[in-house]
Design a protein around this motif. Structure first.
Motif, short mmCIF file in Angstrom:
data_model
loop_
_atom_site.label_atom_id
_atom_site.label_comp_id
_atom_site.label_asym_id
_atom_site.label_seq_id
_atom_site.Cartn_x
_atom_site.Cartn_y
_atom_site.Cartn_z
N ALA A 163 8.45 -22.11 -49.94
CA ALA A 163 9.64 -22.83 -49.52
C ALA A 163 10.72 -21.83 -49.13
O ALA A 163 10.77 -20.71 -49.66
CB ALA A 163 10.14 -23.76 -50.62
N LEU A 164 11.56 -22.24 -48.21
CA LEU A 164 12.60 -21.36 -47.68
C LEU A 164 13.96 -21.96 -47.94
O LEU A 164 14.21 -23.13 -47.64
CB LEU A 164 12.39 -21.17 -46.18
CG LEU A 164 13.30 -20.18 -45.45
CD1 LEU A 164 13.06 -18.75 -45.95
CD2 LEU A 164 13.08 -20.26 -43.95
N SER A 165 14.83 -21.15 -48.52
CA SER A 165 16.23 -21.53 -48.71
C SER A 165 17.07 -20.58 -47.88
O SER A 165 17.15 -19.38 -48.18
CB SER A 165 16.62 -21.44 -50.20
OG SER A 165 17.99 -21.69 -50.38
N ALA A 166 17.65 -21.10 -46.80
CA ALA A 166 18.32 -20.24 -45.82
C ALA A 166 19.82 -20.25 -46.04
O ALA A 166 20.45 -21.30 -46.18
CB ALA A 166 18.00 -20.71 -44.40
N GLY A 191 19.71 -12.14 -43.35
CA GLY A 191 19.88 -13.00 -42.19
C GLY A 191 19.50 -14.45 -42.48
O GLY A 191 19.00 -14.79 -43.56
N HIS A 192 19.75 -15.29 -41.50
CA HIS A 192 19.42 -16.71 -41.60
C HIS A 192 18.04 -16.94 -40.99
O HIS A 192 17.82 -16.66 -39.82
CB HIS A 192 20.47 -17.55 -40.86
CG HIS A 192 20.20 -19.02 -40.90
ND1 HIS A 192 20.69 -19.83 -41.91
CD2 HIS A 192 19.49 -19.83 -40.09
CE1 HIS A 192 20.30 -21.08 -41.70
NE2 HIS A 192 19.55 -21.10 -40.60
N CYS A 193 17.10 -17.46 -41.80
CA CYS A 193 15.72 -17.63 -41.37
C CYS A 193 15.36 -19.10 -41.21
O CYS A 193 15.90 -19.97 -41.90
CB CYS A 193 14.76 -16.98 -42.36
SG CYS A 193 14.87 -15.19 -42.44
N SER A 194 14.44 -19.35 -40.30
CA SER A 194 13.94 -20.71 -40.08
C SER A 194 12.50 -20.59 -39.59
O SER A 194 11.94 -19.50 -39.51
CB SER A 194 14.81 -21.46 -39.06
OG SER A 194 14.84 -20.77 -37.82
N GLY A 195 11.90 -21.72 -39.22
CA GLY A 195 10.53 -21.70 -38.72
C GLY A 195 9.53 -21.51 -39.84
O GLY A 195 9.68 -22.00 -40.95
N GLY A 196 8.48 -20.76 -39.57
CA GLY A 196 7.43 -20.51 -40.53
C GLY A 196 6.06 -20.69 -39.91
O GLY A 196 5.62 -21.82 -39.71
N LEU A 208 8.70 -15.60 -39.46
CA LEU A 208 9.92 -16.39 -39.55
C LEU A 208 10.83 -16.05 -38.38
O LEU A 208 10.79 -14.92 -37.86
CB LEU A 208 10.67 -16.13 -40.87
CG LEU A 208 9.95 -16.52 -42.16
CD1 LEU A 208 10.74 -16.01 -43.37
CD2 LEU A 208 9.80 -18.05 -42.25
N ASP A 209 11.64 -17.01 -37.96
CA ASP A 209 12.66 -16.77 -36.94
C ASP A 209 13.95 -16.38 -37.65
O ASP A 209 14.47 -17.16 -38.46
CB ASP A 209 12.86 -18.01 -36.08
CG ASP A 209 11.59 -18.43 -35.37
OD1 ASP A 209 10.79 -17.55 -35.02
OD2 ASP A 209 11.38 -19.65 -35.18
N ALA A 220 11.77 -13.43 -33.89
CA ALA A 220 10.69 -13.66 -34.85
C ALA A 220 10.33 -12.35 -35.53
O ALA A 220 10.19 -11.32 -34.87
CB ALA A 220 9.48 -14.26 -34.16
N VAL A 221 10.19 -12.40 -36.84
CA VAL A 221 9.81 -11.23 -37.63
C VAL A 221 8.60 -11.59 -38.48
O VAL A 221 8.32 -12.77 -38.73
CB VAL A 221 10.96 -10.74 -38.54
CG1 VAL A 221 12.15 -10.29 -37.70
CG2 VAL A 221 11.38 -11.83 -39.53
N ALA A 222 7.86 -10.58 -38.90
CA ALA A 222 6.71 -10.76 -39.79
C ALA A 222 7.10 -10.33 -41.19
O ALA A 222 7.70 -9.26 -41.38
CB ALA A 222 5.51 -9.97 -39.29
#
Length: 423
Positions: A163-166, A191-196, A208-209, A220-222
């Motif tokens: 789960a992601l908490s941005a 940073g602020h992440c989204s996607g997945g 993640l974006d 997008a990063v890995a």
């Protein structure tokens, strides 16, 4: 920084409930001009507020749903698990002693259990649900004190859910199922992440974006989950472009992405580890509709151009299905089955698209679609968008290296203008 606190898990329990009647809702139609493609028929079944989520292998699905009832009745949502790997699909309701909130999320696991995330005040609570004869068993996993959290797509390992908490300055990645002691903080990412999007079959590399702290373009990063959340660049198309990853296939290395590097926000594709430029096919931008990829054909080792891709097409008339291959340059369009969970589906290795749906006549079913080859005549319900005016050329990609190491997908020196379509 994103502030979250964790609470330990409690003992499990098993409860049952008889959900009350509710109205037969329908999704709102998106605004816009009526497209030329075929629309999905309207369904009389209740419209669940959340997505239909599938395991990575397509064996199980889960969603929030509701029993039909009088139009003026209050909706009573409950989780439902679909079994899709047997001779016939079937659904198992998993109600508890009170209805679920419509903002709850459910994710199926490979062992048939369903993870549910519930928000209670400023806490995110997690439990595993499973059928126990006529009852529903519940195993609480613990809670995290956090204002908002989103479950990511099921891990390819089948037993882990993240789960992601941005936040504005950093984002927290949590392992909420599959750990030893309830929810575990895996990484804090600046940073602020989204996607997945998962990039491998082991559930180790997650894309993640990310928007960097202080602002800037989204890239997008890995994230390497076995190296304390080490972050490396994945998409670097142009310095100031927003480059988001939408879908990836670990077998072929095919990536589906969205970027505004060509001057407008376009759907494109590339190959993980390739030094050739990203391409933005003209056939993936039909007028007055939104096109979103949701499934890639697996098992096409070293052949990314031959992978069949399933796309959700949303227009004023509803949602329907598109299929496309990078080497084909044609977007085939099909009417979706009545009651399709729009954007849900998976490919078999031999190129058959499975689309789960439910309606008043069929509470649980899967429609099978053989994607046409680009030499086949189009069926009556299908359409095509003409030739492929790739922004960066039409050359095929080189041999793909298995994605053990994530590398950027560069646009290179390709021109950011529309190439002339062949006559």
């Amino acid at each position: 920084m994103t502030a979250c606190a964790i609470e330990g898990a409690t003992a499990g329990s098993a409860t049952t409930a008889d959900p009350g009647p509710e109205e037969s809702g329908e999704p709102e139609e998106p605004a816009g001009a009526v497209p030329a493609g075929p629309a999905a028929p309207r369904s009389g079944a209740p419209h669940a507020p959340g997505a239909f989520t599938l395991t990575a292998d397509g064996a199980y699905g889960a969603r929030l749903t509701a029993a039909p009832g009088p139009p003026d009745a209050q909706r009573a949502w409950y989780p439902e698990r679909w079994t899709l790997d047997g001779p016939e699909p079937y659904a198992v309701p998993l109600p508890l002693n009170q209805p679920e909130e419509p903002d709850s999320q459910v994710v199926p696991l490979a062992d048939g259990r369903v993870l549910i995330r519930r928000q209670v005040a400023d806490r995110q609570m997690f439990s595993l649900l499973y059928p126990t004869g006529p009852a529903t068993g519940e195993l609480p996993l613990g809670a995290v004190e956090c204002d908002g959290m989103t479950l990511l797509p099921p891990s390819p390992d089948g037993c882990s859910v993240y789960a992601l908490s941005a936040g504005d300055h950093s984002s927290l990645l949590w392992l909420v199922a599959g750990g030893a002691f309830g929810p575990e903080l895996v990484a804090e990412i600046p940073g602020h992440c989204s996607g997945g999007v998962w990039l491998d079959r082991a559930g180790r590399i997650l894309a993640l974006d990310r928007r960097p702290p202080g602002g800037g373009p989204v890239k997008a990063v890995a994230v390497d989950l076995e190296r304390n959340g080490e972050v490396t660049p994945l998409l670097q198309i142009a310095p100031e472009s927003n480059d988001r990853l939408l879908l990836a296939d670990a077998d072929s290395g095919l990536l589906l992405l969205r970027s505004d590097a060509p001057g407008q926000d376009l759907l494109g594709w590339g190959v993980l580890g390739s030094c050739l430029p990203v391409r933005f096919p003209e056939c993936l931008r039909p007028a007055d509709v939104a096109v979103t990829p949701f499934a890639v054909q697996p098992g096409q080792m070293l052949m990314p151009e031959s992978c069949a891709v399933a796309l959700r097409i949303d227009g004023a008339a509803g949602s329907w299905v598109g299929t496309w291959r990078p080497q084909g340059r044609r977007l085939h369009q099909f009417a979706a089955p009545e009651g399709w969970s729009a954007g849900a589906g998976y490919w078999s290795r031999d190129g058959v698209l499975h689309l789960p749906y439910a309606n008043a006549a069929t509470p649980c079913a899967v429609a099978l679609l053989d994607a046409p080859t680009d030499e086949d005549p189009l069926p009556g319900a299908a359409g095509t968008c003409g030739t492929d005016g790739d922004v960066s050329g039409t050359e095929p990609s080189a041999a793909v290296i298995p994605p053990a190491v994530c590398k950027p997908v560069p646009l290179g020196q390709a021109p950011l203008h529309r190439a002339a379509s062949p006559g």
